[in-house]
Design an enzyme around this catalytic site. Structure first.
Site, PDB file in Angstrom:
ATOM      1  N   ASP A  12       1.537 -11.115  11.198  1.00 45.30           N
ATOM      2  CA  ASP A  12       2.871 -10.592  11.514  1.00 45.30           C
ATOM      3  C   ASP A  12       3.242  -9.343  10.728  1.00 45.30           C
ATOM      4  O   ASP A  12       4.411  -9.101  10.413  1.00 45.30           O
ATOM      5  CB  ASP A  12       3.946 -11.692  11.289  1.00 45.30           C
ATOM      6  N   LYS A  15       1.311  -5.472  13.662  1.00 45.98           N
ATOM      7  CA  LYS A  15       0.104  -4.925  14.316  1.00 45.98           C
ATOM      8  C   LYS A  15       0.415  -4.440  15.726  1.00 45.98           C
ATOM      9  O   LYS A  15      -0.062  -3.392  16.158  1.00 45.98           O
ATOM     10  CB  LYS A  15      -1.002  -6.000  14.367  1.00 45.98           C
ATOM     11  N   GLY A  39       1.095 -13.391  18.095  1.00 51.99           N
ATOM     12  CA  GLY A  39       2.292 -12.925  18.789  1.00 51.99           C
ATOM     13  C   GLY A  39       2.527 -11.508  18.327  1.00 51.99           C
ATOM     14  O   GLY A  39       2.978 -11.300  17.200  1.00 51.99           O
ATOM     15  N   HIS A  40       2.137 -10.542  19.152  1.00 49.29           N
ATOM     16  CA  HIS A  40       2.236  -9.133  18.756  1.00 49.29           C
ATOM     17  C   HIS A  40       3.391  -8.498  19.520  1.00 49.29           C
ATOM     18  O   HIS A  40       3.327  -8.335  20.732  1.00 49.29           O
ATOM     19  CB  HIS A  40       0.913  -8.406  19.043  1.00 49.29           C
ATOM     20  N   GLN A 223      -3.801 -12.196  13.606  1.00 48.49           N
ATOM     21  CA  GLN A 223      -3.597 -12.864  12.309  1.00 48.49           C
ATOM     22  C   GLN A 223      -3.753 -11.844  11.169  1.00 48.49           C
ATOM     23  O   GLN A 223      -3.444 -10.692  11.362  1.00 48.49           O
ATOM     24  CB  GLN A 223      -4.546 -14.058  12.136  1.00 48.49           C
TER      25      GLN A 223
HETATM   26  P1  GDP Z   1       2.251  -8.696  14.562  1.00 41.92           P
HETATM   27  O1  GDP Z   1       1.902 -10.107  14.864  1.00 41.92           O
HETATM   28  O2  GDP Z   1       1.505  -8.171  13.386  1.00 41.92           O
HETATM   29  O3  GDP Z   1       2.134  -7.789  15.755  1.00 41.92           O
HETATM   30  O4  GDP Z   1       3.777  -8.709  14.131  1.00 41.92           O
HETATM   31  P2  GDP Z   1       4.981  -9.504  14.874  1.00 41.92           P
HETATM   32  O5  GDP Z   1       5.264  -8.861  16.166  1.00 41.92           O
HETATM   33  O6  GDP Z   1       4.682 -10.959  14.884  1.00 41.92           O
HETATM   34  O7  GDP Z   1       6.142  -9.317  13.829  1.00 41.92           O
HETATM   35  C1  GDP Z   1       6.595  -8.050  13.467  1.00 41.92           C
HETATM   36  C2  GDP Z   1       8.091  -7.949  13.814  1.00 41.92           C
HETATM   37  O8  GDP Z   1       8.641  -6.839  13.146  1.00 41.92           O
HETATM   38  C3  GDP Z   1       8.332  -7.716  15.281  1.00 41.92           C
HETATM   39  O9  GDP Z   1       9.568  -8.300  15.623  1.00 41.92           O
HETATM   40  C4  GDP Z   1       8.424  -6.193  15.376  1.00 41.92           C
HETATM   41  O10 GDP Z   1       9.196  -5.747  16.485  1.00 41.92           O
HETATM   42  C5  GDP Z   1       9.104  -5.859  14.090  1.00 41.92           C
HETATM   43  N1  GDP Z   1       8.732  -4.567  13.493  1.00 41.92           N
HETATM   44  C6  GDP Z   1       7.518  -3.946  13.481  1.00 41.92           C
HETATM   45  N2  GDP Z   1       7.566  -2.836  12.709  1.00 41.92           N
HETATM   46  C7  GDP Z   1       8.823  -2.767  12.230  1.00 41.92           C
HETATM   47  C8  GDP Z   1       9.487  -1.872  11.338  1.00 41.92           C
HETATM   48  O11 GDP Z   1       8.914  -0.919  10.799  1.00 41.92           O
HETATM   49  N3  GDP Z   1      10.791  -2.146  11.042  1.00 41.92           N
HETATM   50  C9  GDP Z   1      11.461  -3.202  11.585  1.00 41.92           C
HETATM   51  N4  GDP Z   1      12.713  -3.386  11.221  1.00 41.92           N
HETATM   52  N5  GDP Z   1      10.861  -4.075  12.413  1.00 41.92           N
HETATM   53  C10 GDP Z   1       9.564  -3.855  12.726  1.00 41.92           C
HETATM   54  P1  IMO Z   2      -0.338 -12.671  14.488  1.00 43.65           P
HETATM   55  O1  IMO Z   2      -1.535 -12.122  15.222  1.00 43.65           O
HETATM   56  C1  IMO Z   2       1.114 -15.408  11.451  1.00 43.65           C
HETATM   57  C2  IMO Z   2      -0.999 -19.221  11.063  1.00 43.65           C
HETATM   58  C3  IMO Z   2      -0.292 -20.491  11.455  1.00 43.65           C
HETATM   59  C4  IMO Z   2      -0.958 -21.456  10.503  1.00 43.65           C
HETATM   60  C5  IMO Z   2      -2.390 -20.970  10.454  1.00 43.65           C
HETATM   61  C6  IMO Z   2      -3.342 -21.686  11.400  1.00 43.65           C
HETATM   62  O2  IMO Z   2       0.911 -12.664  15.286  1.00 43.65           O
HETATM   63  O3  IMO Z   2      -0.201 -12.021  13.155  1.00 43.65           O
HETATM   64  P2  IMO Z   2      -3.698 -21.644  14.032  1.00 43.65           P
HETATM   65  O4  IMO Z   2      -2.751 -21.923  15.162  1.00 43.65           O
HETATM   66  O5  IMO Z   2      -4.287 -20.280  14.057  1.00 43.65           O
HETATM   67  O6  IMO Z   2      -4.748 -22.708  13.876  1.00 43.65           O
HETATM   68  O7  IMO Z   2      -2.781 -21.755  12.699  1.00 43.65           O
HETATM   69  O8  IMO Z   2      -2.344 -19.596  10.805  1.00 43.65           O
HETATM   70  N1  IMO Z   2      -1.044 -18.182  12.124  1.00 43.65           N
HETATM   71  C7  IMO Z   2      -0.329 -17.054  12.091  1.00 43.65           C
HETATM   72  N2  IMO Z   2       0.595 -16.624  11.209  1.00 43.65           N
HETATM   73  N3  IMO Z   2       0.745 -14.619  12.478  1.00 43.65           N
HETATM   74  C8  IMO Z   2      -0.193 -15.031  13.352  1.00 43.65           C
HETATM   75  O9  IMO Z   2      -0.697 -14.218  14.308  1.00 43.65           O
HETATM   76  C9  IMO Z   2      -0.762 -16.315  13.202  1.00 43.65           C
HETATM   77  N4  IMO Z   2      -1.678 -17.025  13.886  1.00 43.65           N
HETATM   78  C10 IMO Z   2      -1.854 -18.162  13.204  1.00 43.65           C
HETATM   79  O10 IMO Z   2       1.096 -20.387  11.236  1.00 43.65           O
HETATM   80  O11 IMO Z   2      -0.421 -21.308   9.216  1.00 43.65           O
HETATM   81 MG    MG Z   3       2.818 -11.958  15.095  1.00 44.39          MG
END
Ligand code: GDP
Ligand code: IMO
Ligand code: MG
Length: 424
Positions: A12, A15, A39-40, A223
């Site tokens: 998270d 990415k 979840g991107h 991840q």
């Molecule tokens: P990922 O799994 O690495 O793609 O990250 P996620 O989407 O799970 O979580 C990142 C969250 O931060 C999402 O809600 C994005 O829309 C938000 N986000 C990404 N970059 C920024 C930033 O620079 N500032 C803010 N405020 N939010 C951001």
């Molecule tokens: P993105 O790509 C954050 C965590 C779960 C748990 C562990 C194992 O959005 O960054 P799993 O379902 O993979 O067997 O769970 O890994 N986890 C993540 N945490 N971002 C993710 O993906 C994750 N995918 C799995 O919360 O701790």
């Molecule tokens: Mg994510």
């Protein structure tokens, strides 16, 4: 030019946002591991998409998007996501390719994932419940079912039968749970054949051709480094290799073709699920309120994310195991209004100090972070377009991270959409 864009913390890191930004200038974007546990989030032209399996390049109509052999594909999730993206007017025809070698997530993987998590006496990981662990178990036990099997109904039928019979014995004897129906699962998966067939390709060949013709390729990790099954905080990890090496094995590319590794790293730290997290802020530090400021709720499960200070020890570790060339630092805007800002530079135990990341979860769960304090800033950053316009304290913070990790900061994200990105 081949760039790996990977998460350098516990996932998270943003990415999705960074890969969407990079994709404006990319020809091919490829996911190399994980599955619909990812979840991107991408905010693209004002519309928000949460991508689980599709690479974050899909929103650019001229990119080719690949899902490699290292990904575990839930066909239901894949088809739902394709339908969502197409409903938004973005066609994927002829530009989405799924490796014939990728393994399929089966209904029993999701069921077992949930049963294992609920079982007394087994370490609870806090998984996403998407069947990831059990699917990789079957892959490595060499009983997995792959995309290529969908194209051969008799073989698919036989493989499902033998897997379901085995799982049924486990379910009946250990979990006292209703048995799975071989016929129903076979029928469901046979029906995926025609719908998935147009996307099936040898992704290694697609990438090899792209690389040899000089195309710009992004390899997108899911991840993060600390969730890597080998390098992460085992057993509180996922079951794949989000680290840079995973891009080669998961896509069928040799390491000499990788030109650049971009580590995507949040300006603070978050983690979802169980496991050690040395810089985590507890209720006594509620003043920082990082969860609300950063809207830190899981994009896949909606779970509140655990939040804490930037961990320089983790960042140095990630730089080492991935050979990170440059950082993309995200969510810098979230730190506005917090002062002082702490950065962890070592971990302390009663008798020793760790400057290198001790991967042992038992050590990590009791070490105390050693912090340096930096001055914060009050200016909102969301509209800033150039590095020179950042407040001095924000520049100093980035400078500190750069010097401490010995990795240059090439990109800074100050908001969820791609125009909120500063390149240095
Ligand atoms: P990922 O799994 O690495 O793609 O990250 P996620 O989407 O799970 O979580 C990142 C969250 O931060 C999402 O809600 C994005 O829309 C938000 N986000 C990404 N970059 C920024 C930033 O620079 N500032 C803010 N405020 N939010 C951001
Ligand atoms: P993105 O790509 C954050 C965590 C779960 C748990 C562990 C194992 O959005 O960054 P799993 O379902 O993979 O067997 O769970 O890994 N986890 C993540 N945490 N971002 C993710 O993906 C994750 N995918 C799995 O919360 O701790
Ligand atoms: Mg994510």
């Amino acid at each position: 030019m081949v760039t790996i864009a990977l998460g350098a913390q516990w996932g998270d890191e943003g990415k999705g946002k960074i890969v969407d930004y990079l994709s404006a200038e990319a020809d091919v974007v490829a996911r190399y591991q994980g599955g619909a546990n990812a979840g991107h989030t991408v905010v693209h032209d004002g519309r928000k998409f949460v991508l689980h399996l599709l690479p974050a390049g899909v929103l650019w109509p001229n990119t080719v998007n690949c899902i490699g052999a290292g990904v575990v594909v839930d066909p239901v999730a894949l088809l739902t996501e394709v339908a969502q993206v197409e409903a938004a007017g973005i066609s994927l025809a002829g530009r989405l390719f799924v490796s014939h070698q990728a393994h399929l997530i089966m209904p029993y993987h999701k069921l077992l994932d949930q049963l294992y998590e609920a079982q007394n006496g087994r370490t609870k990981i806090g998984t996403t419940g998407r069947g990831i662990g059990p699917a990789y178990v079957d892959k490595h036990a060499r009983v997995g079912i792959r995309i290529v099997d969908l194209l051969d109904p008799p073989s698919l039928r036989e493989k499902i039968r033998s897997n379901v019979e085995e799982k049924n014995r486990l379910l009946a004897k250990i979990y006292d749970t209703a048995e799975l129906n071989v016929q129903a699962i076979t029928d469901e998966y046979l029906a995926f054949d025609k719908r998935i067939d147009p996307y099936v390709k040898d992704v290694s060949v697609v990438l090899s051709e792209a690389i040899h013709s000089g195309k710009r390729v992004i390899l997108e990790g899911a991840q993060g480094t600390l969730l890597d099954v080998d390098m992460g905080t085992y057993p509180f990890v996922t079951s794949s290799n989000p680290t840079a090496g995973g891009a080669c094995t998961g896509l069928g590319i040799g390491p000499r073709h990788i030109d650049r590794v971009m580590g995507i790293i949040k300006a603070y730290t978050t983690r979802v699920g169980e496991g050690p997290f040395p810089t985590e802020l507890g209720p006594e530090d509620a003043g920082t309120n990082l969860r609300e400021r950063g809207d830190e709720y899981g994009a896949t499960t909606g779970r509140p994310r655990r939040c804490g200070w930037f961990d320089g020890v983790v960042a140095r570790f990630s730089a080492r195991v991935n050979s990170v060339d440059v950082w993309a630092i995200t969510k810098l805007d979230v730190l506005t209004g917090i002062s002082p800002i702490k950065v962890c530079v070592a971990y302390a135990e009663e008798t020793r100090t760790y400057r290198h990341f001790p991967s042992d979860s038992r050590i990590l769960s009791h070490v105390k972070p050693v912090y340096e304090e930096l001055q914060g800033w009050d200016e909102p950053l969301g509209d800033i377009q150039s590095f020179s316009d950042l407040p001095k304290a924000a520049k100093d913070y980035l400078e500190f991270i750069q010097e401490f990790t010995e990795v240059p900061v090439a990109m800074i994200s100050v908001g969820p959409s791609r125009n909120q990105t500063i390149t240095k």
